[in-house]
Design an enzyme around this catalytic site. Structure first.
Site, PDB file in Angstrom:
ATOM      1  N   TYR A 142      64.172  10.847  21.938  1.00  0.00           N
ATOM      2  CA  TYR A 142      65.306  10.749  21.534  1.00  0.00           C
ATOM      3  C   TYR A 142      65.824   9.302  21.569  1.00  0.00           C
ATOM      4  O   TYR A 142      66.738   8.884  20.787  1.00  0.00           O
ATOM      5  CB  TYR A 142      66.352  11.661  22.403  1.00  0.00           C
ATOM      6  CG  TYR A 142      66.415  12.985  22.345  1.00  0.00           C
ATOM      7  CD1 TYR A 142      65.479  13.790  22.067  1.00  0.00           C
ATOM      8  CD2 TYR A 142      67.775  13.584  22.121  1.00  0.00           C
ATOM      9  CE1 TYR A 142      65.782  15.141  21.878  1.00  0.00           C
ATOM     10  CE2 TYR A 142      68.080  14.583  21.859  1.00  0.00           C
ATOM     11  CZ  TYR A 142      67.163  15.500  21.752  1.00  0.00           C
ATOM     12  OH  TYR A 142      67.359  16.855  21.692  1.00  0.00           O
ATOM     13  N   LYS A 190      53.081  18.723  27.625  1.00  0.00           N
ATOM     14  CA  LYS A 190      51.901  19.225  26.333  1.00  0.00           C
ATOM     15  C   LYS A 190      50.947  18.182  26.817  1.00  0.00           C
ATOM     16  O   LYS A 190      50.551  17.153  25.979  1.00  0.00           O
ATOM     17  CB  LYS A 190      52.622  18.653  25.320  1.00  0.00           C
ATOM     18  CG  LYS A 190      51.693  19.376  23.658  1.00  0.00           C
ATOM     19  CD  LYS A 190      51.670  20.686  23.714  1.00  0.00           C
ATOM     20  CE  LYS A 190      50.560  21.168  22.550  1.00  0.00           C
ATOM     21  NZ  LYS A 190      50.533  22.410  22.758  1.00  0.00           N
ATOM     22  N   ASP A 222      54.345  25.269  24.955  1.00  0.00           N
ATOM     23  CA  ASP A 222      54.275  26.261  24.213  1.00  0.00           C
ATOM     24  C   ASP A 222      54.153  27.770  24.978  1.00  0.00           C
ATOM     25  O   ASP A 222      54.491  28.636  24.820  1.00  0.00           O
ATOM     26  CB  ASP A 222      52.980  26.256  23.071  1.00  0.00           C
ATOM     27  CG  ASP A 222      51.811  25.859  23.469  1.00  0.00           C
ATOM     28  OD1 ASP A 222      51.585  25.267  24.602  1.00  0.00           O
ATOM     29  OD2 ASP A 222      50.611  25.780  22.657  1.00  0.00           O
ATOM     30  N   ASP A 246      65.563  20.236  25.530  1.00  0.00           N
ATOM     31  CA  ASP A 246      66.477  20.773  24.501  1.00  0.00           C
ATOM     32  C   ASP A 246      66.150  22.008  24.262  1.00  0.00           C
ATOM     33  O   ASP A 246      66.992  22.975  24.106  1.00  0.00           O
ATOM     34  CB  ASP A 246      66.673  19.536  23.448  1.00  0.00           C
ATOM     35  CG  ASP A 246      67.498  20.019  22.453  1.00  0.00           C
ATOM     36  OD1 ASP A 246      68.644  20.489  22.754  1.00  0.00           O
ATOM     37  OD2 ASP A 246      67.192  19.894  21.413  1.00  0.00           O
ATOM     38  N   ASP A 250      67.823  25.902  25.344  1.00  0.00           N
ATOM     39  CA  ASP A 250      68.461  26.788  24.059  1.00  0.00           C
ATOM     40  C   ASP A 250      67.943  28.446  24.252  1.00  0.00           C
ATOM     41  O   ASP A 250      68.639  29.286  24.380  1.00  0.00           O
ATOM     42  CB  ASP A 250      68.353  26.527  22.721  1.00  0.00           C
ATOM     43  CG  ASP A 250      69.703  25.687  22.372  1.00  0.00           C
ATOM     44  OD1 ASP A 250      70.345  25.075  23.088  1.00  0.00           O
ATOM     45  OD2 ASP A 250      70.101  25.596  21.103  1.00  0.00           O
TER      46      ASP A 250
HETATM   47  C1  IPM Z   1      72.281  19.427  23.691  1.00  0.00           C
HETATM   48  C2  IPM Z   1      72.315  19.201  22.311  1.00  0.00           C
HETATM   49  C3  IPM Z   1      72.224  17.697  21.756  1.00  0.00           C
HETATM   50  C4  IPM Z   1      70.790  17.456  22.433  1.00  0.00           C
HETATM   51  C5  IPM Z   1      72.318  17.284  20.424  1.00  0.00           C
HETATM   52  C6  IPM Z   1      73.794  17.613  20.056  1.00  0.00           C
HETATM   53  C7  IPM Z   1      72.118  15.804  20.218  1.00  0.00           C
HETATM   54  O1  IPM Z   1      71.575  20.071  21.410  1.00  0.00           O
HETATM   55  O2  IPM Z   1      72.874  18.815  24.583  1.00  0.00           O
HETATM   56  O3  IPM Z   1      71.258  20.070  24.141  1.00  0.00           O
HETATM   57  O4  IPM Z   1      69.956  17.563  21.512  1.00  0.00           O
HETATM   58  O5  IPM Z   1      70.378  16.820  23.478  1.00  0.00           O
HETATM   59 MG    MG Z   2      70.355  21.454  22.796  1.00  0.00          MG
END
Ligand code: IPM
Ligand code: MG
Length: 363
Positions: A142, A190, A222, A246, A250
């Site tokens: 990032y 990884k 993975d 990240d 999710d």
């Molecule tokens: C999160 C989001 C952010 C990230 C984006 C919006 C930049 O997905 O906080 O997980 O990737 O960190």
């Molecule tokens: Mg995110």
């Protein structure tokens, strides 16, 4: 006690869910006799519209002056659909994390017995799920340099960089959390491909001897993505780098039934920011439909970790559970008679305000 809290409502559903958390904060202040001094700052698309900057200097100053930060969300479709936009709301979020030194992102994932049927997984897989992800937040791909395009513009590159120190400071927090919890730490990486992952393994392995009560295991990302679906209750504390974190958070967020229930904390050496993990969800912004529970639970984390108000945090969690039991829930969680964002916020705050509700200690 008195405390200064900076409020960043941001974009999309951010303002409406944070407003509900603020009702709960007010209820906590009244019931426990605390004085919270609130200041509001601009961030994201809202800040770009007002100032041209996604994380204005004024907002940064408000953050640095606070005891803790409560944050809603950033993001707006007009930027998502325009890859050539020079200024983007997400830059504000990344700049804020970096400039405030918020290097560790804590994302707890806990199932609620009353919501198991909402999980995309079979109920028996979700019972007892209770883990926390420690995602590194200010390094890796990032932020690594160089990044961008070659002169011809037909090649693009991002760089993943980690230093030992960056790994050690978050690993320390993850080991300590594992000591307080079930004692299992899983490093997700990884290492069969990436040099940065091998540095993570080496560094974390060297630290393990200082935490004899913690069992350390390694898992390729993975495989971890697969195991999180097959057997999510096997995890206790997961430690991982920025981008893997990240992605898997999710994935983790839907296991328990709704992303709308999950809070998070982004912590640095002296300051922390708390935010629901669901993001700006522009499709329902302003419609009084979004689930405010994640914002309210983020407030509970703020009270506990930044202000050491554990009883108050437990009281919020109990009020949330009470509303789940009473089916006072937004539309993604109930089929009949869903409550609005405001109704949920008022129900949690109302329950908190009752003097009969007695907070108990953290288990
Ligand atoms: C999160 C989001 C952010 C990230 C984006 C919006 C930049 O997905 O906080 O997980 O990737 O960190
Ligand atoms: Mg995110």
């Amino acid at each position: 006690m008195e405390a200064k809290i900076t409020i960043l409502k941001g974009d999309g559903i951010g303002p409406e869910v944070i407003d509900q958390a603020l009702k709960c904060l007010q209820a906590v202040g009244n019931r426990y006799n605390h004085k919270f001094h609130l200041k509001e700052g601009l961030i994201g698309a809202a800040a770009i519209d007002a100032t041209g900057e996604p994380f204005p200097a004024e907002t940064k100053a408000l953050c640095l002056d606070a005891d803790a930060i409560l944050f809603g969300a950033i993001g707006h479709p007009k930027y998502d659909n325009d890859p050539s936009a020079k200024v983007r709301p997400e830059q504000g979020l990344l700049a804020m994390r970096k400039e405030l030194g918020l290097f560790a992102n804590l994302r707890p994932v806990k199932s609620y017995p009353q919501l198991l049927h909402k999980s995309p997984l079979k109920e028996e897989k979700v019972i007892g799920v209770d883990f926390i992800v420690f995602r590194e937040l200010t390094g890796g791909i990032y932020f690594g340099e160089p990044r961008g395009r070659n002169e011809a513009g037909d090649k693009a590159f991002d760089t993943c960089v980690y230093s030992k120190l960056e790994i050690q400071r978050i690993a320390k927090l993850a080991f300590e959390a594992a000591q307080r919890r079930a004692g299992r730490l899983t490093l997700v990486d990884k290492a069969n491909v990436l040099a940065t992952s091998r540095l993570w393994r080496e560094t974390v392995q060297n630290m393990a001897q200082d935490y004899p009560g913690v069992t350390l295991e390694y898992m390729f990302v993975d495989n971890a993505a697969m195991q999180m679906i097959q057997n999510p209750s096997r995890f206790d504390v997961i430690l991982t780098e920025n981008m893997f974190g990240d992605i898997i958070t999710d994935e983790a967020s839907v296991i328990t039934g709704s992303m709308g229930m999950l809070p998070s904390a982004s912590v640095g050496a002296n300051l922390a920011l708390y935010e629901p993990i669901h993001g700006s969800y522009p499709e329902v912004a302003g419609m009084n439909k979004a689930n405010p529970m994640a914002a309210i639970l983020s407030l509970a984390m703020l009270l506990e970790f930044s202000l050491a108000l554990s009883d108050e945090a437990r009281a919020i969690e109990q009020a949330v559970v009470h509303c789940i039991e009473q089916q006072i829930l937004t539309e993604e969680l109930v089929n009949d008679e869903p409550s609005t964002t405001e109704e949920v916020g008022e129900a949690v705050a109302g329950y908190l305000a009752q003097s009969t509700a007695v907070a108990s200690k953290s288990p």
